[in-house]
Scaffold this motif. Sequence first.
Motif, PDB file in Angstrom:
ATOM      1  N   ILE A 191      77.135  23.670  -6.032  1.00 27.40           N
ATOM      2  CA  ILE A 191      78.183  22.672  -5.821  1.00 27.40           C
ATOM      3  C   ILE A 191      77.577  21.501  -5.063  1.00 27.40           C
ATOM      4  O   ILE A 191      76.942  21.680  -4.021  1.00 27.40           O
ATOM      5  CB  ILE A 191      79.370  23.248  -5.025  1.00 27.40           C
ATOM      6  CG1 ILE A 191      80.165  24.243  -5.887  1.00 27.40           C
ATOM      7  CG2 ILE A 191      80.295  22.128  -4.540  1.00 27.40           C
ATOM      8  CD1 ILE A 191      81.320  24.908  -5.150  1.00 27.40           C
ATOM      9  N   ALA A 235      78.871  18.538  -3.077  1.00 30.39           N
ATOM     10  CA  ALA A 235      80.184  18.287  -2.488  1.00 30.39           C
ATOM     11  C   ALA A 235      80.468  16.827  -2.180  1.00 30.39           C
ATOM     12  O   ALA A 235      81.601  16.479  -1.836  1.00 30.39           O
ATOM     13  CB  ALA A 235      80.349  19.121  -1.222  1.00 30.39           C
ATOM     14  N   ALA A 267      86.506  17.293  -1.141  1.00 29.71           N
ATOM     15  CA  ALA A 267      85.879  18.606  -1.249  1.00 29.71           C
ATOM     16  C   ALA A 267      86.712  19.693  -0.565  1.00 29.71           C
ATOM     17  O   ALA A 267      86.832  20.812  -1.073  1.00 29.71           O
ATOM     18  CB  ALA A 267      84.476  18.563  -0.655  1.00 29.71           C
ATOM     19  N   MET A 293      87.466  22.533  -3.286  1.00 29.58           N
ATOM     20  CA  MET A 293      86.648  23.749  -3.212  1.00 29.58           C
ATOM     21  C   MET A 293      87.470  25.030  -3.029  1.00 29.58           C
ATOM     22  O   MET A 293      87.160  26.038  -3.653  1.00 29.58           O
ATOM     23  CB  MET A 293      85.574  23.598  -2.133  1.00 29.58           C
ATOM     24  CG  MET A 293      84.537  22.557  -2.518  1.00 29.58           C
ATOM     25  SD  MET A 293      82.935  22.619  -1.668  1.00 29.58           S
ATOM     26  CE  MET A 293      83.321  23.136  -0.057  1.00 29.58           C
ATOM     27  N   ILE A 317      75.393  25.162  -1.843  1.00 23.40           N
ATOM     28  CA  ILE A 317      76.218  23.968  -1.709  1.00 23.40           C
ATOM     29  C   ILE A 317      75.331  22.866  -1.147  1.00 23.40           C
ATOM     30  O   ILE A 317      74.607  23.077  -0.167  1.00 23.40           O
ATOM     31  CB  ILE A 317      77.429  24.195  -0.781  1.00 23.40           C
ATOM     32  CG1 ILE A 317      78.405  25.204  -1.412  1.00 23.40           C
ATOM     33  CG2 ILE A 317      78.159  22.883  -0.500  1.00 23.40           C
ATOM     34  CD1 ILE A 317      79.598  25.543  -0.532  1.00 23.40           C
ATOM     35  N   VAL A 372      75.317  18.920   0.354  1.00 25.32           N
ATOM     36  CA  VAL A 372      76.169  17.871   0.908  1.00 25.32           C
ATOM     37  C   VAL A 372      75.303  16.671   1.276  1.00 25.32           C
ATOM     38  O   VAL A 372      74.212  16.820   1.810  1.00 25.32           O
ATOM     39  CB  VAL A 372      76.961  18.348   2.151  1.00 25.32           C
ATOM     40  CG1 VAL A 372      77.900  19.463   1.781  1.00 25.32           C
ATOM     41  CG2 VAL A 372      76.054  18.780   3.277  1.00 25.32           C
ATOM     42  N   PHE A 388      86.065  20.351   5.821  1.00 21.00           N
ATOM     43  CA  PHE A 388      85.115  20.579   4.743  1.00 21.00           C
ATOM     44  C   PHE A 388      84.160  21.713   5.086  1.00 21.00           C
ATOM     45  O   PHE A 388      83.892  22.590   4.260  1.00 21.00           O
ATOM     46  CB  PHE A 388      84.310  19.316   4.437  1.00 21.00           C
ATOM     47  CG  PHE A 388      83.085  19.618   3.625  1.00 21.00           C
ATOM     48  CD1 PHE A 388      83.185  19.903   2.283  1.00 21.00           C
ATOM     49  CD2 PHE A 388      81.832  19.704   4.224  1.00 21.00           C
ATOM     50  CE1 PHE A 388      82.072  20.251   1.530  1.00 21.00           C
ATOM     51  CE2 PHE A 388      80.719  20.043   3.495  1.00 21.00           C
ATOM     52  CZ  PHE A 388      80.836  20.306   2.142  1.00 21.00           C
ATOM     53  N   ALA A 446      83.512  25.111   3.043  1.00 24.78           N
ATOM     54  CA  ALA A 446      82.195  25.489   2.536  1.00 24.78           C
ATOM     55  C   ALA A 446      81.808  26.888   3.001  1.00 24.78           C
ATOM     56  O   ALA A 446      81.325  27.703   2.204  1.00 24.78           O
ATOM     57  CB  ALA A 446      81.156  24.469   2.994  1.00 24.78           C
TER      58      ALA A 446
END
Length: 463
Positions: free
Chosen positions: A315, A317, A367, A371, A384, A386, A397, A401
């Motif tokens: 992902i 983000a 996000a 998510m 993930i 970022v 966030f 996560a």
Amino acid sequence: MPKLKPPVEPGERIQVEITGQSHTGDGVGKVEGFTVFIPLAIAGERVEARVTRVKKTYAHARLEKVLKASPNRVDAPCPVFERCGGCQVQHIAYPVQLEAKRKQVADAFARIGGLENVEVLPVLGMKEPWNYRNKAQVPFGGSRGRVRAGFYAAGSHQIVEFEHCMVQQPENDRAIQRVKERVKELGIPPYDERKHRGVLRHVMVRTGVHTGDVMVVLVTNGPKLPGRQRLVEGLREDIPGLVSLVQNIQPKRTNVVLGPENRILWGEPVIHDTIGPVRFVISPHSFFQVNPAQTEILYEQVKKHAELSGRETVIDAYCGIGTIALCLAEDAARVFGVESIPQAVEDARHNAALNGIDHASFEAGTAEEVMPRWAEEGIRPDVIVVDPPRKGCAPEFLDAAVKMNPDRLVYVSCNPATLARDAAYLKERGYVNHEVQPVDMFPQTGHVECVTVFRKRKEEGRL
């Protein structure tokens, strides 16, 4: 208890030993234990300065004389360096710039994050730390007969004119000068921000360094553009590689450069450039890293820390137009991107299609909202990534996560202070990092980019 009065006052002349550099590149010294920031001073120097501003816990001063120079002081090659606010540290030898940036990151982790055991590696710098920027954004001012274009002086809206910016791609410089000449020739009035009158506010130039594409964006105070046809014809003649000529309309009294509306004056609405093997479309509003050479180094570090084998779900983000997500896609089984700006998501989808990448999908939204829904749908990321703005990641966030329970969280940061803050927050939630790799994306300035990876702490407390 009476408040202690600062030991300096505005207008006072002081002598100071410079003991360090601030995150903006200013020299830092002490007067009776009171911190003073002095632009253009270098650690190890003794200087004479005039105090310009005094706050409760610190002051600013203007350098007047170097009493004892540092061996790390060099002659800045830019003739307007001391007046222009674009670069802050041209007067410091480049290897010393890199070490100051490494120290800035280490200090942030120790002071803000309380994480003194995190190793900050040497900064990855450039062999030739000049002429690297693929994007120039220049304000226009003056009058019909005296058109001015340049960068703002530090801390002001006073335009400092230049012919050649030492950190810009030469194509950007040439395009700005050609626009300036044509605007003057046609009598197009530049913008007066105090009166909110005039036409041309800014000119933005973007150059695709691997494709040769050039985009020129004329930011105007309203929809009218006097002499439009002659201006278009002239710039087409003047600017080699011109692919896109755009009028952006920004009618508001604001420091935000671009308004929401673009009108194509000539050519295409976008230009193209590449990062490694991946091709991207770039529109006026696109976020695209400004240092192409160092972007490839930065993204190689992201790949290294992501440790992809081809089986992972990733992902991204803060995906923007999909630059990191699509650069990782060749080594991942599935890639998901989320971005709050809908137009950027459309660009990311277009970029995926442009490169034949069918295992990457992108969604508009924040996000922290998207998510959790992905988690309910059974999406379980192994990694993930970022790359947030300077303010860093919101706690909401980071909580979202962590709840997705990735093996690794790769963090790209343009602000060591917020990275250190978020590192401390993640450590409390079971994710720790051991080293940080700074990358010099902005030579001759005080800015530094970082990449680090957070991993789940094992139950016994070891990774």
